[in-house]
Design a protein around this motif. Structure first.
Motif, PDB file in Angstrom:
ATOM      1  N   ASN A 180      46.229  59.560  14.646  1.00 25.09           N
ATOM      2  CA  ASN A 180      46.313  59.134  13.325  1.00 25.09           C
ATOM      3  C   ASN A 180      47.852  57.839  13.308  1.00 25.09           C
ATOM      4  O   ASN A 180      47.967  57.286  12.497  1.00 25.09           O
ATOM      5  CB  ASN A 180      46.291  60.525  12.554  1.00 25.09           C
ATOM      6  N   THR A 181      48.966  58.777  14.141  1.00 25.51           N
ATOM      7  CA  THR A 181      50.340  58.454  14.024  1.00 25.51           C
ATOM      8  C   THR A 181      49.991  56.069  14.585  1.00 25.51           C
ATOM      9  O   THR A 181      50.316  56.135  14.143  1.00 25.51           O
ATOM     10  CB  THR A 181      50.729  58.844  14.860  1.00 25.51           C
ATOM     11  N   TYR A 240      47.356  54.302  12.744  1.00 21.53           N
ATOM     12  CA  TYR A 240      48.337  53.448  11.157  1.00 21.53           C
ATOM     13  C   TYR A 240      49.049  52.231  12.071  1.00 21.53           C
ATOM     14  O   TYR A 240      48.537  51.443  11.336  1.00 21.53           O
ATOM     15  CB  TYR A 240      49.189  54.889  10.855  1.00 21.53           C
ATOM     16  N   ARG A 260      39.714  64.725  20.019  1.00 18.84           N
ATOM     17  CA  ARG A 260      40.584  64.720  18.574  1.00 18.84           C
ATOM     18  C   ARG A 260      40.351  63.365  18.032  1.00 18.84           C
ATOM     19  O   ARG A 260      40.997  63.087  16.990  1.00 18.84           O
ATOM     20  CB  ARG A 260      42.075  64.621  18.788  1.00 18.84           C
ATOM     21  N   LEU A 264      33.623  57.211   4.295  1.00 21.17           N
ATOM     22  CA  LEU A 264      34.539  56.295   3.181  1.00 21.17           C
ATOM     23  C   LEU A 264      34.062  55.695   3.734  1.00 21.17           C
ATOM     24  O   LEU A 264      33.853  55.125   1.937  1.00 21.17           O
ATOM     25  CB  LEU A 264      35.917  55.318   3.848  1.00 21.17           C
ATOM     26  N   MET A 318      56.648  56.826   8.608  1.00 24.60           N
ATOM     27  CA  MET A 318      56.632  57.804   9.138  1.00 24.60           C
ATOM     28  C   MET A 318      58.098  57.103  10.611  1.00 24.60           C
ATOM     29  O   MET A 318      59.000  58.154  10.797  1.00 24.60           O
ATOM     30  CB  MET A 318      55.397  57.234  10.558  1.00 24.60           C
ATOM     31  N   HIS A 365      48.406  56.017   1.903  1.00 19.41           N
ATOM     32  CA  HIS A 365      47.799  56.756   3.614  1.00 19.41           C
ATOM     33  C   HIS A 365      48.889  57.207   4.502  1.00 19.41           C
ATOM     34  O   HIS A 365      50.207  56.638   3.952  1.00 19.41           O
ATOM     35  CB  HIS A 365      47.693  55.260   4.865  1.00 19.41           C
ATOM     36  N   GLY A 366      49.413  57.827   5.865  1.00 26.80           N
ATOM     37  CA  GLY A 366      50.004  57.840   6.199  1.00 26.80           C
ATOM     38  C   GLY A 366      50.038  59.336   6.979  1.00 26.80           C
ATOM     39  O   GLY A 366      50.573  60.133   7.425  1.00 26.80           O
ATOM     40  N   ARG A 367      49.543  60.195   5.920  1.00 32.12           N
ATOM     41  CA  ARG A 367      49.969  62.216   5.944  1.00 32.12           C
ATOM     42  C   ARG A 367      49.748  62.320   7.023  1.00 32.12           C
ATOM     43  O   ARG A 367      50.189  63.182   7.773  1.00 32.12           O
ATOM     44  CB  ARG A 367      49.919  62.414   4.445  1.00 32.12           C
ATOM     45  N   GLU A 368      48.690  61.562   7.416  1.00 21.20           N
ATOM     46  CA  GLU A 368      48.296  62.553   8.631  1.00 21.20           C
ATOM     47  C   GLU A 368      49.047  62.240  10.349  1.00 21.20           C
ATOM     48  O   GLU A 368      49.448  63.121  11.210  1.00 21.20           O
ATOM     49  CB  GLU A 368      46.841  61.974   9.076  1.00 21.20           C
ATOM     50  N   GLY A 369      49.288  61.070   9.845  1.00 25.24           N
ATOM     51  CA  GLY A 369      50.614  60.412  10.813  1.00 25.24           C
ATOM     52  C   GLY A 369      51.784  61.311  10.901  1.00 25.24           C
ATOM     53  O   GLY A 369      51.937  61.816  12.001  1.00 25.24           O
ATOM     54  N   GLN A 408      51.822  63.994   9.871  1.00 20.96           N
ATOM     55  CA  GLN A 408      51.709  66.024  10.307  1.00 20.96           C
ATOM     56  C   GLN A 408      51.289  65.886  11.784  1.00 20.96           C
ATOM     57  O   GLN A 408      51.712  66.696  12.563  1.00 20.96           O
ATOM     58  CB  GLN A 408      50.367  66.551   9.787  1.00 20.96           C
ATOM     59  N   GLU A 409      50.833  64.802  12.715  1.00 19.78           N
ATOM     60  CA  GLU A 409      51.312  64.610  14.317  1.00 19.78           C
ATOM     61  C   GLU A 409      52.729  64.400  14.285  1.00 19.78           C
ATOM     62  O   GLU A 409      52.770  65.364  15.873  1.00 19.78           O
ATOM     63  CB  GLU A 409      50.004  63.572  14.263  1.00 19.78           C
ATOM     64  N   LEU A 410      53.805  64.009  13.799  1.00 15.09           N
ATOM     65  CA  LEU A 410      54.917  63.525  14.608  1.00 15.09           C
ATOM     66  C   LEU A 410      55.480  64.769  14.072  1.00 15.09           C
ATOM     67  O   LEU A 410      57.145  65.357  14.956  1.00 15.09           O
ATOM     68  CB  LEU A 410      55.358  62.608  13.324  1.00 15.09           C
ATOM     69  N   ILE A 414      53.613  68.005   2.664  1.00 16.45           N
ATOM     70  CA  ILE A 414      53.036  67.545   1.916  1.00 16.45           C
ATOM     71  C   ILE A 414      52.959  66.005   1.159  1.00 16.45           C
ATOM     72  O   ILE A 414      53.641  65.659   0.904  1.00 16.45           O
ATOM     73  CB  ILE A 414      53.282  68.637   0.651  1.00 16.45           C
ATOM     74  N   ARG A 421      41.182  58.789  -0.911  1.00 16.17           N
ATOM     75  CA  ARG A 421      42.186  59.702  -0.624  1.00 16.17           C
ATOM     76  C   ARG A 421      42.144  61.476  -0.987  1.00 16.17           C
ATOM     77  O   ARG A 421      41.609  62.500   0.133  1.00 16.17           O
ATOM     78  CB  ARG A 421      43.642  59.682  -0.897  1.00 16.17           C
ATOM     79  N   LEU A 472      45.969  72.311   3.290  1.00 14.89           N
ATOM     80  CA  LEU A 472      47.491  71.795   3.882  1.00 14.89           C
ATOM     81  C   LEU A 472      47.824  71.926   4.872  1.00 14.89           C
ATOM     82  O   LEU A 472      48.709  71.083   5.434  1.00 14.89           O
ATOM     83  CB  LEU A 472      48.217  72.341   2.347  1.00 14.89           C
TER      84      LEU A 472
END
Lengths: 253, 253, 253, 253, 253, 253
Positions: free
Chosen positions: A47-48, A51, A118, A129, B58, B79-83, B85-87, B93, B126, C105
């Motif tokens: 995802n990083t 994006y 992954r 979506l 990020m 957008h962006g939460r998943e990125g 979470q990877e980092l 949250i 989302r 979460l």
């Protein structure tokens, strides 16, 4: 007509492979111009990176002076298509969706064979979506990274074909979609093993771009893909501010 | 514990409002540090801006030297939460999801009242991906842009409350979620009009960050949110390459 | 603040274990009072027992003179939460749902590991009605009854961990939820085996109760959870009519 | 054959009305015995009452010495059917589900017209769990309470018919289901107004009970509806412990 | 009352077997008349044949002078039921749906055991459109063709029972549905092996036809199943134009 | 390449209109041959007619001596596409699905504007089975029959445009699909009123046929669309037995 085919990563050899597949698919009179983003990851796996790639692709297209008739985003399962649709008046085709659309015309179900495990959730999310997950029998990982795929095509065919066979037998897939822009060109070898039609997203997207253009259709601008509202945007386009654009020329908007 | 609350746009006054709401929600002993991205749009309304914002958030978090215990992404439907979470190894949250989670504990259904109509599809998407759309009765637009919201809070309350009332009566919503980071602080006024609990996402996210931290829980790293793989990434982090980072200090990874 | 944690069965040792886990999770200043129903089954395994337990839990809470700030219903996959929400003005948290909320979460998917196979459908039904099944990868049974779990924790850990590992590998779960109130305290051992975050529902519910209370939020009373209408109800509350209430004191309503 | 038809509330006049409708529907040779629970609410409107009713219905059936061939639970949208299925070896039919099954044979969609708005979510939930919501066009409330329905049948017909007409026109319902056990007997009047088939759940359930019995079929005992496991259950059956059973005779199990 | 039971293929021995099962299921006073189409395939296995059969069944019913009270379409997973519903005023019951309806009253889930693998998607589609797929645990193929089934019942029982056992164990089916009109009569042998209730669609359909007729209910004519509009239809009914009707007598419309 | 475009009804003027639209959409080098079935209804409005039409279309295609490269079934919401796919080795495109596929590339949602209200359920069912209903905002009826459409195009535009505007405003459709083969050619007028892209299914299907053929792709034969098994089929092909085929020539199989 001219179709921009935009790679999502910065690896030029992959851009070339995608361009070759696009040109092979193109009808006479369709010109393919392939673009590589000015910044971002050498391959997009997660995802990083996805994006970042989404933004780099938008940036790269904005740097193009035009004109062109359609844009193909040649990353499988990546973010960004909706952003391009807001920015442009010409059709934008994501290869993930293009492959799924054609697959659904050929069989009751399809499976995607992608690179690493992954990548699976991202592809599922993009298909969700787009409203295209219902007839997806499975998304399977070959276990190969994008760059391994590029470097060892023989092993790639073997691993992909194995998963394709399992998708057909275990998941009841009737069509196989190659789930990575870098798998372009492997269709025939996988088809020979799996015994079902095999679709490459870039080729599919080129045909759909031709279809829409041929019918004079483009993106609906009434709601979701309306142009961005005028406002202050710091350091945008990023490539221009980073000095990566060849010259500070404006894109189509 | 320390929670980073990251605004998704570059408008400092909005960061301050969000920070104030976060601090109000925080338990004793919870420190809130609010961040504004170094680049990107003054407000996020649409996919182009949302993708750019995802990357800017990020980038902004990476610029922070740490330590911190959790990150709240304070943009509704972005957008962006998943990125992130990877980092990161600490919990991340998103306020969209946080609000929905708490809403589902309070009523059988909830509605989101957001800004412009064009934000509605993004919020629905989302919530779909987060698995939280099933109990969402509706996402409604107040018709106010993010910046109008910031500049005219009285009118904002009126427009939001009107939609909240309609959500309760017409859509059978039992809880109202304020669908924009900039609506923080309007809860009580909207509740008085709509007669149902009203939830602000930033407040909800701070409590969920405290909950996860209190239980010693953080993001699963086994698959979807595994760290990015080592590879060449051109011009990343962007803010550092743009010279926008205060000093070229490394973030937590 | 004070949280009532109500066991769903009549086994006092299980109430104590749940209370211990709740107290461990509670923030400073949160008082836990654990309750055991006055009637009903020694363990809840199946629909007959679950319905009886739902009524016994409501009865037990009504017998409490108050005040208290939130109620946690500490039975996994059991009926009754909606009834308590009608009866009370304070938040009511079911541990099944609490665990699922926090799990979502932390990972894209979660699996529940429960006791007997016959509990699986009930848990799936409860998650369905709560709108939380979409991201549930699987509900798996360890094969242990509730009381075996209580008597042989070592074997319990082994059986639960085995199913957790299979959930992660086969079902692509990214988070594990312990699917029985009596599994409280086994998180760390299961996490060590499965390599993903492990959530106990009672702990999760206590944090969510603190979160809601901290934000001044409680159950929406506008429709589904409106108070019962005044009417003749024969022999209610049952525990009082059965002479099981310590004294015929009225509850909070 | 003999069918027990169990009212879910303690109002004897409603039991009688249900019994009359059941007898009218029964084939020659089918004996109807109608039961009223020994405890619980005078009408069931909401979750608290529904859970209590579920237990009271199980208790009442257990008090019956048998033999009988099938049980009809005559409460619309109420809890408890699964509990009875565990306890008994004969088929158990819930009128909510019975009506939906027959409705789906007569039209592509159906709507339920029930009593109060607060009953709507419960009915939707029961249909969801039974796997029957997909073809439900809507659940609409007439605004009449269960007891008003009993006392003023003329007004009831008018309010129900009005909602039925709206369901047909606005929601595209092709069949109407009467969503309360106490509406038995109003079918013809509502049909005359709405112009589509109208189904009473009690009548439908009697026919389905006859169908299953006629084919020698009964509840599957392999998993979800396996008999309760042997264990200590305090004060169960409640009616016996409350001294409400006419004599302390054992039921069929 | 009289029920027409229409075989979907032209194999007279199969019509007889279906008729025998229908008569066995029928209540006293229910007369069964079994019909074989005048044209079409000897067995229906696939879409081409199923569409042809749908038309042949309509044609065959139109050739019947009447009167009759209900029609059972005795093909599992075949097209056509909606067409008959438009043509007739009496109830029309498809055996696929009939079996699923009764199965859902007996267990939380059911599985269908059918003939060839290629029949599986058709059955899934028919259950989807009928709104009955949600509780279907699986549709499994025995690998036997319709005609093999007819010729070698011993092997049929063995193969069907094996799949039934796997459905119960692997797919968690609680009820088995025999997924071919030609499997009528095998219920008891399969039940003995699988340990769960086994349903034959023809038997189920006869009971549902009796149920609807007994309640005076028939197909809703308001929208989907309204009679065909008057218009020119070339060569219809086909059987009459083909000279296959015994005499050119008009059907019920 | 040559594309057969098969009308689903026997009205020759409608075949001509469809052929004209197909030729307008076709790329240079694509030859369009339009076919009218030998039997069946003058217009297809309802299930009885749709099933008959499905068989008549298969019959008509079988009567064609070939060669051809793709078949377009030019009936909106009609049965039969799966049957053709079994019979043929070349791609078969249904215009309902073709229009939906292209619509999903242009907007987040689409609505279909069809003829009579009774056609709506059929269209929804076809989109459901094709896995394309998820992004369908609504299917709306203009109230015009197929033949009225043919006879009064001005009124048709007005009624269709009115529903299109309501679909955009009320249902949030971003693209409009013309839901009848006979609406071909009205796109521009409806687009002018509704302000969003408008798609004709026949045009879309021709482009998709060209796309698939251009990529060398055809129907998967592995499961759902495997060729019919050899067997006795009485009176098939019907048109030949009816003496309607120009000469008793064999089709492509």
């Amino acid at each position: 007509m001219k179709v921009l085919v935009v790679n999502v990563n910065t690896t030029a050899s992959m851009t070339e492979a995608i361009a070759a597949r696009a040109r092979q698919a193109a009808a006479p009179g369709t010109e393919i111009e392939a673009l590589t983003p000015y910044f971002g990851p050498a391959s997009v796996e997660g995802n990083t990176e996805s994006y970042l790639s989404a933004v780099a692709v938008m940036d790269r297209v904005l740097a193009h002076p035009g004109p062109y008739d359609a844009v193909v985003q040649a990353g499988f399962g990546e973010h960004g298509r909706e952003g391009l649709q807001e920015l442009l008046d010409v059709p934008v085709i994501d290869i993930t969706e293009a492959a799924a659309h054609l697959a659904m015309l050929l069989g009751r179900t399809y499976s995607v064979i992608t690179t690493l495990d992954r990548a699976v959730p991202q592809i599922e999310d993009r298909l969700t979506l787009a409203g295209l997950l219902g007839r997806c029998a499975s998304v399977r990982a070959s276990g190969l990274s994008v760059l391994e795929l590029d470097h060892d095509p023989d092993r790639a065919v073997q691993e992909i074909a194995e998963q394709a066979v399992r998708a057909v037998h275990d998941d009841k897939a009737e069509v196989i979609v190659l789930g990575c822009g870098g798998m372009a060109g492997l269709e025939e070898k996988v088809r020979a093993r799996a015994g079902v039609p095999v679709i490459d997203g870039t080729a599919a997207a080129v045909k759909l771009a031709e279809s829409l253009t041929g019918l004079g259709l483009s993106t609906s601008k009434i709601r979701t893909y309306a142009p961005p509202r005028p406002k202050d945007v710091t350091a945008w386009p990023l490539g221009a501010h980073l000095g990566l654009w060849p010259q500070r020329e404006a894109g189509p908007r």
